[in-house]
Design an enzyme around this catalytic site. Sequence first.
Site, PDB file in Angstrom:
ATOM      1  N   LYS A   1      16.979  -9.510   8.136  1.00 53.22           N
ATOM      2  CA  LYS A   1      17.182  -9.565   6.692  1.00 53.22           C
ATOM      3  C   LYS A   1      18.334 -10.506   6.329  1.00 53.22           C
ATOM      4  O   LYS A   1      18.306 -11.148   5.261  1.00 53.22           O
ATOM      5  CB  LYS A   1      17.441  -8.163   6.141  1.00 53.22           C
ATOM      6  CG  LYS A   1      16.225  -7.245   6.205  1.00 53.22           C
ATOM      7  CD  LYS A   1      15.043  -7.782   5.416  1.00 53.22           C
ATOM      8  CE  LYS A   1      13.914  -6.766   5.354  1.00 53.22           C
ATOM      9  NZ  LYS A   1      12.751  -7.258   4.573  1.00 53.22           N
ATOM     10  N   ASP A  15      -2.797  -9.953   7.548  1.00 55.59           N
ATOM     11  CA  ASP A  15      -1.543  -9.918   8.303  1.00 55.59           C
ATOM     12  C   ASP A  15      -0.714 -11.118   7.874  1.00 55.59           C
ATOM     13  O   ASP A  15      -1.042 -12.266   8.204  1.00 55.59           O
ATOM     14  CB  ASP A  15      -1.843  -9.980   9.805  1.00 55.59           C
ATOM     15  CG  ASP A  15      -0.598  -9.862  10.669  1.00 55.59           C
ATOM     16  OD1 ASP A  15       0.522  -9.971  10.123  1.00 55.59           O
ATOM     17  OD2 ASP A  15      -0.738  -9.677  11.896  1.00 55.59           O
ATOM     18  N   VAL A  16       0.356 -10.875   7.124  1.00 55.42           N
ATOM     19  CA  VAL A  16       1.121 -11.980   6.546  1.00 55.42           C
ATOM     20  C   VAL A  16       1.878 -12.787   7.587  1.00 55.42           C
ATOM     21  O   VAL A  16       2.424 -13.847   7.285  1.00 55.42           O
ATOM     22  CB  VAL A  16       2.078 -11.493   5.438  1.00 55.42           C
ATOM     23  CG1 VAL A  16       1.294 -11.088   4.199  1.00 55.42           C
ATOM     24  CG2 VAL A  16       2.954 -10.346   5.921  1.00 55.42           C
ATOM     25  N   TYR A  70      16.537  -5.280  12.648  1.00 53.93           N
ATOM     26  CA  TYR A  70      16.171  -5.247  11.229  1.00 53.93           C
ATOM     27  C   TYR A  70      17.251  -5.912  10.374  1.00 53.93           C
ATOM     28  O   TYR A  70      16.966  -6.786   9.546  1.00 53.93           O
ATOM     29  CB  TYR A  70      15.960  -3.805  10.784  1.00 53.93           C
ATOM     30  CG  TYR A  70      15.709  -3.650   9.305  1.00 53.93           C
ATOM     31  CD1 TYR A  70      14.452  -3.895   8.763  1.00 53.93           C
ATOM     32  CD2 TYR A  70      16.737  -3.263   8.439  1.00 53.93           C
ATOM     33  CE1 TYR A  70      14.220  -3.760   7.402  1.00 53.93           C
ATOM     34  CE2 TYR A  70      16.511  -3.123   7.083  1.00 53.93           C
ATOM     35  CZ  TYR A  70      15.254  -3.371   6.569  1.00 53.93           C
ATOM     36  OH  TYR A  70      15.040  -3.251   5.214  1.00 53.93           O
ATOM     37  N   SER A 101       0.796  -1.223   0.000  1.00 49.82           N
ATOM     38  CA  SER A 101       0.000   0.000   0.000  1.00 49.82           C
ATOM     39  C   SER A 101       0.831   1.277   0.000  1.00 49.82           C
ATOM     40  O   SER A 101       0.303   2.358  -0.281  1.00 49.82           O
ATOM     41  CB  SER A 101      -0.941   0.011   1.214  1.00 49.82           C
ATOM     42  OG  SER A 101      -0.205   0.077   2.429  1.00 49.82           O
TER      43      SER A 101
END
Length: 254
Positions: free
Chosen positions: A164, A61-62, A160, A14
């Site tokens: 990743k 919500d994945v 974060y 989005s």
Amino acid sequence: MKLSDQVVLITGGSRGLGAAIAKAFGREGAKVVVNYYQNEAKAQEVVDEIGKENAIAIQGDVRELLDVEVVFQRAKEHFNQPITTVVNNALVQFSFDAANRKTVDSINWDDYQVQFEGSVKASLNTVKVSKNDMVDQKFGRIINIGTNLVQNPVVAYHEYNTSKAALLGFTRNMAKDLGPNGITVNMVSGGLLEKTDASAATPDDVFALIRQSTPLQKVTTPEDVADAVLFFASPWARGVTGQNLVVDGGLVMD
């Protein structure tokens, strides 16, 4: 499979990079599923820009497997064909704010857990749900969104960056496991993007420093990364899997 024949799910589609990726696929004629968690209005703006005949916004919500199953089923019913391509882009509860980042003294395991669930768990959920249809089609494209901070953590965003790095390991293992079924799994890792909601807290002087330090003398845009994602989904990348493409103007050379 041509891009125009694909049904593409972009998680977190989005805003920011996700919106740029959705619009890039829409530009190439693909059918686009704009997944969003909270901001329905922003997701609908992306759909309107692509065109309602080729795009749909679906909440979910994945991090929740049942939500992901609903997203895939609704997309399949809407387009009358299954999702062929997944871009795992969603970013959960994180801002690139170097001045207020958590340091070794303030961070705890719960902070890591939030990011691991938003990247690795969410990607695992979409892979699990998409796998059977991709196997049936003998075609699938999974593209995970990473960061050049894995190679060069110029700012130690501990939770974060580490999540990743784990997602890169996930990418390579899934590439090995799913390759015999005609499914490729790759990663696109951008630099700090100018400018998204996630990077809004980054001072302008940081962007200026990146611009001066980068061979292309520019800060990476969401559109730069989006076009690299298109490559991995396209027929031109049919022989590529398990790879991480860093898109940051040459700041990190891996």
